[in-house]
Design a protein around this motif. Structure first.
Motif, PDB file in Angstrom:
ATOM      1  N   GLU A 146      18.389   9.643   2.409  1.00 10.38           N
ATOM      2  CA  GLU A 146      19.625   8.905   2.141  1.00 10.38           C
ATOM      3  C   GLU A 146      19.543   8.209   0.779  1.00 10.38           C
ATOM      4  O   GLU A 146      20.504   8.214   0.009  1.00 10.38           O
ATOM      5  CB  GLU A 146      19.882   7.871   3.243  1.00 10.38           C
ATOM      6  N   ARG A 150      20.983  12.327  -0.489  1.00 12.45           N
ATOM      7  CA  ARG A 150      20.909  13.576   0.267  1.00 12.45           C
ATOM      8  C   ARG A 150      20.690  14.783  -0.650  1.00 12.45           C
ATOM      9  O   ARG A 150      21.072  15.894  -0.322  1.00 12.45           O
ATOM     10  CB  ARG A 150      22.159  13.775   1.129  1.00 12.45           C
ATOM     11  N   ARG A 207      17.413  19.730   7.307  1.00 12.93           N
ATOM     12  CA  ARG A 207      18.681  18.993   7.419  1.00 12.93           C
ATOM     13  C   ARG A 207      19.035  18.755   8.889  1.00 12.93           C
ATOM     14  O   ARG A 207      19.490  17.665   9.261  1.00 12.93           O
ATOM     15  CB  ARG A 207      19.801  19.771   6.728  1.00 12.93           C
TER      16      ARG A 207
END
Length: 257
Positions: A146, A150, A207
């Protein structure tokens, strides 16, 4: 699509005493780096042999998980700082939790991660954070990701999966598995360096793990700060992206751990 929880793994172990040998083999389409040794199976569910227990029951049975034999090996490896074996055991657990199809093929598809129970991923992650002073684990990696907006290139550099090359121009190359990764816990070991997730065929698996609902609550407290840092990282992306070895993008194959 059926998946297997840590609780059901434990119940299977209690119900069955016979075991069989199973060997994971390598496959060109593998997403995980497969373990090279064999594992015992209890009712077709892998259960790793673990070293003598060195931790208390409170350590190997995190909240929300029953007396968890499937977590014993991971807890023991982490408590003795054997991070190489802990990393391999984590992959083995994810394969087991991925369901029967993942167990048969010996690796997990990114699409199967969504069916793993949040409590099970949290239990694995809790052990990593507990035995690393909060520096290793999936939740830690989620926060770093974050903070990187990303962006996986920046994430790989921050967690040390890529290293700066000895060149006049700033360039980065992928570390080779296993020799160039950091298996000892030191002051300069990057936050989020472990556990590893193979991105040989792209970042979809990683992811799927990082965006799993299991880690939403864990990072909620730092979300606002992360979002601000993420916006700053995105703004910096257009200014100067780190140059990769051979000019390759991070999503192209060459990341083989």
């Amino acid at each position: 699509m059926a998946s297997t929880s840590l609780r059901s793994l434990h119940q299977s172990i209690l119900r069955h005493h016979n075991h069989h040998q199973h060997y994971f083999t390598s496959s060109p389409g593998s997403i995980f780096f497969k373990p090279s040794k064999s594992y015992r199976l209890f009712s077709n569910v892998p259960c790793s042999s673990s070293p003598p227990s060195t931790t208390s029951s409170s350590t190997v049975a995190p909240a929300g998980v029953s007396s968890s034999a499937p977590l014993d090996a991971l807890a023991n490896y982490l408590s003795t700082r054997d991070f190489r074996q802990a990393d391999e055991e984590t992959r083995r657990l994810l394969i087991a939790l991925g369901g029967e199809a993942a167990q048969k093929r010996g690796y997990v598809f990114f699409s199967e991660v969504q069916f793993i129970e949040a409590a099970d991923l949290q239990a694995i992650d809790r052990l990593w954070r507990q035995h690393s002073g909060g520096r290793f684990g999936y939740a830690v990696q989620r926060r770093v990701w974050e903070k990187s907006g990303r962006d996986f290139t920046r994430f790989f550099i921050r967690v040390g999966w890529m290293r700066r090359l000895d060149t006049e121009v700033e360039q980065y190359g992928y570390r080779s598995f296993p020799g160039e990764f950091m298996w000892e816990f030191k002051d300069d070991t990057p936050e989020g360096h472990l556990p590893l997730t193979n991105a040989l065929r792209g970042t979809q698996l990683l992811r799927s793990i990082l965006t799993h609902p299991a880690f939403e609550e864990i990072i909620e407290e730092g979300r606002e700060k992360s979002e601000e840092e993420g916006r700053m990282a995105v703004e910096e992306k257009g200014k100067e992206q780190p140059k990769l070895l051979g000019g390759k993008r991070v999503f192209e194959p060459d990341y083989s751990f």
